[in-house]
Enzyme design. Sequence first.
Site: not given
Length: 393
Positions: A351, A50, A71, A197, A80-82, A78, A139, A95
């Site tokens: 959870c 991100g 990385d 996140c 690609l949204q950011r 999921s 993260d 990546k």
Amino acid sequence: MSLPPLVEPAAELTVDEIRRYSRHLIIPDVGVEGQKRLKNARVLCVGAGGLGSPALLYLAAAGVGTLGIIDFDTVDESNLQRQVIHGVSDVGRSKAESAAASIREINPLVNVEIHNTALDRDNVREIFSGYDLIVDGTDNFATRYMVNDAAVLLGKPYVWGSIYRFDGQASVFWAEHGPCYRCLYPEPPPPGMVPSCAEGGVLGVLCASIGSIQVNEAIKLLAGIGEPLVGRLMVYDALEMSYRKIKVRKDPNCVLCGENPTVTDLLEDYEDFCGAVSVEAQEAVVDATITAAELKEWQDAGKDIFLVDVREPAEYEIVRIPGSTLIPKGEIISGEALAKLPQDRQIVLHCKSGVRSAEALAALKAAGFRDAVHVQGGVLSWIKQIDPSLPAY
Ligand SMILES: [Zn+2]
């Protein structure tokens, strides 16, 4: 406080470089000299996710001569949204490789160094020592503390950023001139208290807001211009559209960069330092853990169970285990939800991955629900073992 430039200028700019960077060259504070410093700079970006995505794109476009990417992950849909450095055709690709390809497309003059590996205590010093500056886009707390400790021990500055939902933070940590991350956050948060996140979500464009602050600070440090964000924490609220700067002082008692440091080497195990789960939770799960397969057997056998999903409502909307009732972990820990729980049925908590349910289990047991159990691996295990058609998130 202004600081001297981190990098000596390169000998010259080529005709191509002068054309490409002309909008920088005509800014008096940058100029040919500043651009030559960027050309000579070696910047490592930890994570091509991100924050790493916008950071790498703009560092490359700005003409930073060498960009390192570390990385070990692969691109998922999921992301690609950011994570705008990756595209649809990169799904499934490394990546680091994907980011390198985008950088070459934006600026072929950049020398890209790929570290397709997980950063760990055995490689972090060697990798960091090859760079002038580190941009931290991680993260998780374990890597964050390791990045900080390695940077302080090597005397390197780094630009830190963090994002969650609509909130972002950024700062420059450089123990020689100001505080380190441990001065600001001496202890990692209790396990399970701060959702990642992946658990709590993040507004995609927040990555650009914070990533661009990180690049802005990186360029200032490399070229020695402006007031770097040393000793100050930038706090951004996207809903309020407010930026606040908070002063952060160097802590003379900091265990790492203080007057009498007790941490003089990298820790043996940062995961352990950040604790996957608390001691109470570790104790609570002993003899009180079932697998997703066992849960399915109980359900199929018609056992009288009360299945509690302790995640957040939005997660419950995305995917749920059939028959579960949503009671977020916070309501169990605070005691607020205890009255909703039956005394005469087998309580089963779950959870997403098993961390939050372990914490909730400890609270339930302390409240007298001695037979309660939790599901190891949570929803993710259920999807893997029982119903792969459900969306993993
Ligand atoms: Zn410190």
